[in-house]
Design a protein around this motif. Structure first.
Motif, PDB file in Angstrom:
ATOM      1  N   GLN A 127     -11.999  11.330   1.593  1.00 29.34           N
ATOM      2  CA  GLN A 127     -12.819  10.426   0.799  1.00 29.34           C
ATOM      3  C   GLN A 127     -13.006   9.098   1.534  1.00 29.34           C
ATOM      4  O   GLN A 127     -12.043   8.519   2.049  1.00 29.34           O
ATOM      5  CB  GLN A 127     -12.178  10.173  -0.573  1.00 29.34           C
ATOM      6  N   PHE A 152      -8.849  11.666   6.440  1.00 32.03           N
ATOM      7  CA  PHE A 152      -9.142  11.489   5.022  1.00 32.03           C
ATOM      8  C   PHE A 152     -10.317  12.377   4.613  1.00 32.03           C
ATOM      9  O   PHE A 152     -11.143  12.772   5.443  1.00 32.03           O
ATOM     10  CB  PHE A 152      -9.479  10.021   4.736  1.00 32.03           C
ATOM     11  N   GLU A 197       0.794  16.373   5.441  1.00 29.67           N
ATOM     12  CA  GLU A 197       0.609  15.295   4.479  1.00 29.67           C
ATOM     13  C   GLU A 197       1.866  14.448   4.421  1.00 29.67           C
ATOM     14  O   GLU A 197       2.957  14.955   4.169  1.00 29.67           O
ATOM     15  CB  GLU A 197       0.294  15.853   3.090  1.00 29.67           C
ATOM     16  N   GLU A 250     -13.719   6.138   0.357  1.00 34.14           N
ATOM     17  CA  GLU A 250     -13.070   4.991  -0.284  1.00 34.14           C
ATOM     18  C   GLU A 250     -11.610   4.863   0.151  1.00 34.14           C
ATOM     19  O   GLU A 250     -11.123   3.759   0.435  1.00 34.14           O
ATOM     20  CB  GLU A 250     -13.136   5.118  -1.812  1.00 34.14           C
ATOM     21  N   LYS A 251     -10.921   6.002   0.229  1.00 31.32           N
ATOM     22  CA  LYS A 251      -9.520   5.974   0.636  1.00 31.32           C
ATOM     23  C   LYS A 251      -9.388   5.576   2.097  1.00 31.32           C
ATOM     24  O   LYS A 251      -8.472   4.836   2.480  1.00 31.32           O
ATOM     25  CB  LYS A 251      -8.866   7.337   0.401  1.00 31.32           C
ATOM     26  N   ARG A 252     -10.301   6.078   2.937  1.00 31.22           N
ATOM     27  CA  ARG A 252     -10.229   5.690   4.354  1.00 31.22           C
ATOM     28  C   ARG A 252     -10.512   4.200   4.528  1.00 31.22           C
ATOM     29  O   ARG A 252      -9.831   3.526   5.316  1.00 31.22           O
ATOM     30  CB  ARG A 252     -11.207   6.506   5.188  1.00 31.22           C
ATOM     31  N   ASP A 287       0.208   5.761  -0.374  1.00 31.54           N
ATOM     32  CA  ASP A 287      -0.699   6.867  -0.683  1.00 31.54           C
ATOM     33  C   ASP A 287      -0.346   8.055   0.205  1.00 31.54           C
ATOM     34  O   ASP A 287       0.291   7.896   1.252  1.00 31.54           O
ATOM     35  CB  ASP A 287      -2.156   6.461  -0.463  1.00 31.54           C
ATOM     36  N   TYR A 337       0.859  -1.193   0.000  1.00 30.86           N
ATOM     37  CA  TYR A 337       0.000   0.000   0.000  1.00 30.86           C
ATOM     38  C   TYR A 337       0.886   1.231   0.000  1.00 30.86           C
ATOM     39  O   TYR A 337       1.932   1.260   0.667  1.00 30.86           O
ATOM     40  CB  TYR A 337      -0.897   0.000   1.246  1.00 30.86           C
ATOM     41  N   VAL A 396      -1.370  10.718   2.895  1.00 26.02           N
ATOM     42  CA  VAL A 396      -2.347  10.712   3.979  1.00 26.02           C
ATOM     43  C   VAL A 396      -2.025  11.862   4.934  1.00 26.02           C
ATOM     44  O   VAL A 396      -0.853  12.133   5.216  1.00 26.02           O
ATOM     45  CB  VAL A 396      -2.315   9.370   4.757  1.00 26.02           C
ATOM     46  N   ARG A 447      -9.955   1.766   2.475  1.00 21.38           N
ATOM     47  CA  ARG A 447      -8.793   0.989   2.027  1.00 21.38           C
ATOM     48  C   ARG A 447      -7.677   1.057   3.076  1.00 21.38           C
ATOM     49  O   ARG A 447      -7.026   0.048   3.369  1.00 21.38           O
ATOM     50  CB  ARG A 447      -8.301   1.524   0.685  1.00 21.38           C
ATOM     51  N   PHE A 448      -7.455   2.240   3.643  1.00 19.79           N
ATOM     52  CA  PHE A 448      -6.401   2.392   4.650  1.00 19.79           C
ATOM     53  C   PHE A 448      -6.734   1.603   5.915  1.00 19.79           C
ATOM     54  O   PHE A 448      -5.868   0.942   6.492  1.00 19.79           O
ATOM     55  CB  PHE A 448      -6.219   3.877   4.981  1.00 19.79           C
TER      56      PHE A 448
END
Length: 226
Positions: free
Chosen positions: A144, A142, A53, A146-148, A40, A38, A42, A150-151
């Protein structure tokens, strides 16, 4: 148990025992520890108590790396932070995280008033709290869902593997430790080897910590170095 496990390891090397044909399905070969699962950007609550970030990388050894940026990661610069979330708990709401904190650090005066300000002011609508026993908690945010999601999923995978992957290790030190736990639990009336894994990840981790402390105490009394 350490000596027994070590001599069994030597015996297997000398006799070159080969594993028998298993009747169950085999597991996949483990990934190389350096492989990335993974990555990204964050928002992370840094040591200076400011939201910044960070470029988050999770490798196949299930460690959590926080880099200054994707550029610094690409250049091979060492991570600013590296977390091993053993025994951790992932929470996605301030109310649940506050309840965990209040349970770990109860008010000595017995006051049950609600706090006037949050533990950490989150700059976005989707927080993630990583509560770690005996270590500093970590906070992420986050924008979004979807991103949260996945994390949170990869973070829970990290915790699960960090808690239990040591059981799969064939190193003689690990086998000696697990055998000692097995005998200790037999003395307490528990005879199944899987019995020590009954409970939540935190309960299992706490049991291992208590047993390890007890073993070290015995070793000190006997004058044995670990």
């Amino acid at each position: 148990q350490s000596c027994i496990a070590f001599f069994c390891h030597l015996k297997d090397e000398v006799e070159q025992h080969r594993a028998g044909q298993a009747q169950l399905l085999k597991q996949k070969e483990p990934l190389q520890a350096s492989e990335v699962l993974y990555k990204d950007n964050v928002l992370y609550f840094d040591d200076n108590k400011k939201w910044r970030e960070r470029f988050v990388v999770v490798r196949a050894d299930y460690s959590l790396e926080l880099h200054d940026s994707q550029e610094s990661y690409t250049k091979g610069t060492p991570a600013r932070h590296k977390h091993l979330p053993t025994g951790g708990t992932v929470l996605t709401s301030e109310e649940k995280y506050t309840a965990v904190v209040d349970k770990a650090f109860p008010d000595p005066n017995g006051s049950k008033e609600e706090p006037s300000v949050p533990v950490v002011a989150v700059p976005g609508p989707l927080p993630v709290y990583l509560s770690l026993p005996y270590r500093r908690d970590s906070y992420f945010c986050f924008q979004q869902e979807e991103k949260r999601a996945r994390f949170v999923s990869i973070l829970n995978d990290c915790i699960r593997h960090q808690n239990q992957d040591y059981l799969k290790s064939m190193e003689c030190e690990v086998q000696a430790f697990l055998k000692a736990i097995h005998f200790y639990r037999q003395e307490k009336g528990h005879y199944e080897s899987w019995d020590m894994l009954v409970g939540t990840d935190c309960q299992v981790g706490l049991l291992v910590s208590i047993l390890l402390t007890s073993m070290l105490s015995v070793d000190r009394d006997l004058g044995v170095s670990c």
